[in-house]
Design a protein around this motif. Structure first.
Motif, PDB file in Angstrom:
ATOM      1  N   LEU A   2       1.033  -1.056   0.202  1.00 43.65           N
ATOM      2  CA  LEU A   2      -0.029  -0.182   0.341  1.00 43.65           C
ATOM      3  C   LEU A   2       0.690   1.024  -0.630  1.00 43.65           C
ATOM      4  CD1 LEU A   2      -2.710   1.317   0.319  1.00 43.65           C
ATOM      5  CD2 LEU A   2      -3.019   0.979   2.717  1.00 43.65           C
ATOM      6  N   MET A   3       0.604   2.094  -0.886  1.00 42.09           N
ATOM      7  CA  MET A   3       1.299   2.820  -0.963  1.00 42.09           C
ATOM      8  C   MET A   3       0.733   4.352  -0.436  1.00 42.09           C
ATOM      9  SD  MET A   3       2.221   3.392  -5.033  1.00 42.09           S
ATOM     10  CE  MET A   3       2.304   4.676  -5.467  1.00 42.09           C
ATOM     11  N   ASN A   5       0.279   8.345   0.924  1.00 42.96           N
ATOM     12  CA  ASN A   5       0.777   9.846  -0.489  1.00 42.96           C
ATOM     13  C   ASN A   5      -0.146  10.653   0.324  1.00 42.96           C
ATOM     14  OD1 ASN A   5      -2.557   9.421  -0.743  1.00 42.96           O
ATOM     15  ND2 ASN A   5      -1.915   8.951  -3.242  1.00 42.96           N
ATOM     16  N   ALA A  56      -3.047   6.074  -5.540  1.00 45.99           N
ATOM     17  CA  ALA A  56      -2.300   5.224  -5.775  1.00 45.99           C
ATOM     18  C   ALA A  56      -2.863   3.663  -6.622  1.00 45.99           C
ATOM     19  CB  ALA A  56      -1.862   4.641  -3.828  1.00 45.99           C
ATOM     20  N   THR A  57      -3.490   3.556  -6.724  1.00 42.08           N
ATOM     21  CA  THR A  57      -3.943   2.751  -7.568  1.00 42.08           C
ATOM     22  C   THR A  57      -3.766   3.067  -8.343  1.00 42.08           C
ATOM     23  OG1 THR A  57      -5.477   1.973  -5.874  1.00 42.08           O
ATOM     24  CG2 THR A  57      -5.383   0.923  -8.077  1.00 42.08           C
ATOM     25  N   TYR A  58      -3.969   4.364  -9.294  1.00 41.02           N
ATOM     26  CA  TYR A  58      -3.212   4.704 -10.900  1.00 41.02           C
ATOM     27  C   TYR A  58      -2.066   4.371 -10.509  1.00 41.02           C
ATOM     28  CZ  TYR A  58      -3.788   7.513 -14.922  1.00 41.02           C
ATOM     29  OH  TYR A  58      -3.658   7.487 -16.514  1.00 41.02           O
ATOM     30  N   GLU A  59      -1.585   5.123  -9.531  1.00 42.49           N
ATOM     31  CA  GLU A  59       0.023   5.274 -10.120  1.00 42.49           C
ATOM     32  C   GLU A  59       0.450   4.096 -10.400  1.00 42.49           C
ATOM     33  OE1 GLU A  59       1.749   7.824  -7.400  1.00 42.49           O
ATOM     34  OE2 GLU A  59       0.965   9.496  -8.289  1.00 42.49           O
ATOM     35  N   ARG A  60      -0.299   2.910  -8.989  1.00 38.06           N
ATOM     36  CA  ARG A  60       0.952   1.695  -9.144  1.00 38.06           C
ATOM     37  C   ARG A  60       0.416   1.101 -10.212  1.00 38.06           C
ATOM     38  NH1 ARG A  60      -2.027  -1.504  -4.786  1.00 38.06           N
ATOM     39  NH2 ARG A  60      -1.686   0.103  -3.832  1.00 38.06           N
ATOM     40  N   LYS A  61      -0.642   0.967 -10.852  1.00 41.26           N
ATOM     41  CA  LYS A  61      -0.379   0.354 -12.121  1.00 41.26           C
ATOM     42  C   LYS A  61      -0.411   0.753 -13.379  1.00 41.26           C
ATOM     43  CE  LYS A  61      -5.497  -1.263 -11.249  1.00 41.26           C
ATOM     44  NZ  LYS A  61      -7.246  -1.364 -11.776  1.00 41.26           N
ATOM     45  N   ASN A  62      -0.552   2.254 -13.644  1.00 39.61           N
ATOM     46  CA  ASN A  62       0.582   2.908 -15.160  1.00 39.61           C
ATOM     47  C   ASN A  62       2.212   3.660 -14.449  1.00 39.61           C
ATOM     48  OD1 ASN A  62      -1.901   3.025 -16.150  1.00 39.61           O
ATOM     49  ND2 ASN A  62      -2.552   4.878 -15.023  1.00 39.61           N
ATOM     50  N   ASN A  63       2.573   3.394 -13.091  1.00 36.93           N
ATOM     51  CA  ASN A  63       3.996   3.691 -13.165  1.00 36.93           C
ATOM     52  C   ASN A  63       4.044   4.783 -13.921  1.00 36.93           C
ATOM     53  OD1 ASN A  63       6.226   3.684 -11.315  1.00 36.93           O
ATOM     54  ND2 ASN A  63       6.345   1.588 -12.557  1.00 36.93           N
ATOM     55  N   HIS A  66       8.105   5.619 -13.313  1.00 37.25           N
ATOM     56  CA  HIS A  66       9.566   4.535 -13.771  1.00 37.25           C
ATOM     57  C   HIS A  66       9.714   4.921 -14.884  1.00 37.25           C
ATOM     58  CE1 HIS A  66      11.445   1.005 -14.200  1.00 37.25           C
ATOM     59  NE2 HIS A  66      11.544   1.655 -12.562  1.00 37.25           N
TER      60      HIS A  66
END
Length: 71
Positions: A2-3, A5, A56-63, A66
């Motif tokens: 879990l991120m 933010n 957090a979910t969007y950033e984890r999926k779309n990164n 990085h």
């Protein structure tokens, strides 16, 4: 994992502030006049927490932050 933010932290802070105002309304008749505002502040806090989890979910999926470099 879990991120955590800034939206989640801000949402928790806003919710706790609304909860403290609600408790103050239970103890003081002047604060009791604004019970509806207490609920509104807590709802804004919950909505901000929701935005934080969505981000957090969007950033984890779309990164987005990085980038892969192949040498």
């Amino acid at each position: 994992m879990l991120m955590l933010n800034s939206e989640i932290i801000a949402g928790v802070a806003i919710f706790v502030l609304g909860l403290l105002f609600f408790i103050a309304g239970l103890l003081n008749s002047v604060w009791a006049i604004i019970f509806i505002v207490d609920y509104l502040i807590m709802a804004i806090g919950i909505a901000t927490i929701g935005v934080g989890f969505w981000t957090a979910t969007y950033e984890r999926k779309n990164n987005l932050h990085h980038s892969e470099h192949h040498h």
